[in-house]
Design a protein around this motif. Structure first.
Motif: not given
Length: 274
Positions: A163-167, A226-229, A260-268
């Motif tokens: 997921g995406y994490y705020y570190l 920062g926010i990182f996957h 802050i968001f599970p998994g991975k956001i698909l970018q098209h």
């Protein structure tokens, strides 16, 4: 009149006008009055039944609307609302939904429960924070420390879910030396690379021309965020140049992460139309 006799008395008929008449109710009128009362009661019953049915359907509509409002937080409903995107995922959504034809809305978990299950952690500065290769060590048991669906080992925060994490990380150093290079980094070890990956960095070089008594209490702090996957199995840690000058303590040094968001956001990426 007979001769020489007395005449006969005439007959008198008296009509009593004060005589009272008792009206006898008609049997037909009573029967119609009873039918009217029954019909009125039937109408009242039907009205109450209609109100109950209407309330039931309003409640069902309210529940459907509530589920639809929560659907936007669920990846399944998000993909269903974008058929072009879900079609590009090779039938993943079809395998989740199945081929059952039904008008029922898919069950959506409560958003609040989903947020409460997301991983997070916060570590505080240890009494002995100096580790190998300038790695900062943390306290993960006592004090204001917590690890929820995350682990900790030898200065490294262990990721268990993608997921995406705020570190974030904060360090404090005694900056009382004439020359001092301070470099604060947040690093990541992952199975995809042999070497550690630098996620964030703060660098400062201090040059003092005098060493007054007031300079003995000079402190320098650095905060990175920062926010990182991150993927399951990744390890997050902090390194610090001049770590021997680090001021120990739980209030001056922190390290944490929360999803802050599970998994991975698909970018098209859309190709330009020719």
């Amino acid at each position: 009149m007979a001769e020489g006799g007395v005449g006969a008395c005439p007959q008198l008929f008296v009509v009593d006008t004060q005589t009272s008449y008792i009206s006898v109710p008609s049997g037909k009128g009573s029967r119609w009055a009873g039918v009217g009362q029954k019909f009125l009661l039937l109408l009242v019953g039907l009205t109450l039944l209609g109100l109950v049915v209407e309330g039931f359907f309003l409640y069902r509509l309210y529940k459907k609307t509530e589920e639809l409002s929560l659907c936007k937080y669920h990846p399944l409903c998000q993909n269903l609302s974008h058929p072009q995107t879900s079609g590009q995922e090779g039938g993943t959504i079809l395998s989740l939904v199945g081929h059952k034809e039904s008008n029922d809305i898919p069950t959506v978990p409560q958003h609040q429960d989903e947020v409460q299950q997301r991983p997070f952690a916060q570590l505080i500065g240890a009494i002995t924070p100096v580790g190998e290769n300038n790695m900062v060590l943390w306290e993960n048991i006592d004090g204001e420390t917590v690890t929820h669906h995350m682990g900790y080992a030898k200065g490294q925060l262990l990721v268990e879910e993608d997921g995406y994490y705020y570190l974030y990380s904060k360090v404090t150093i005694h900056a009382d030396k004439p020359r001092l290079l301070i470099q604060h980094k947040v690093m990541k070890d992952t199975s995809s690379y042999d070497n550690s990956i630098e996620l964030m960095r703060s660098k400062s070089s201090r040059h003092q021309t005098s060493t007054k008594a007031s300079d003995k209490g000079d402190l320098w702090s650095s905060f990175l965020a920062g926010i990182f996957h991150l993927q399951s199995g990744d390890k997050i840690f902090v390194t610090l140049e001049s770590i021997d000058n680090m001021r120990p303590g739980p209030t001056d040094n922190l390290m944490g992460a929360f999803m802050i968001f599970p998994g991975k956001i698909l970018q098209h990426h859309l190709s330009p139309t020719l």
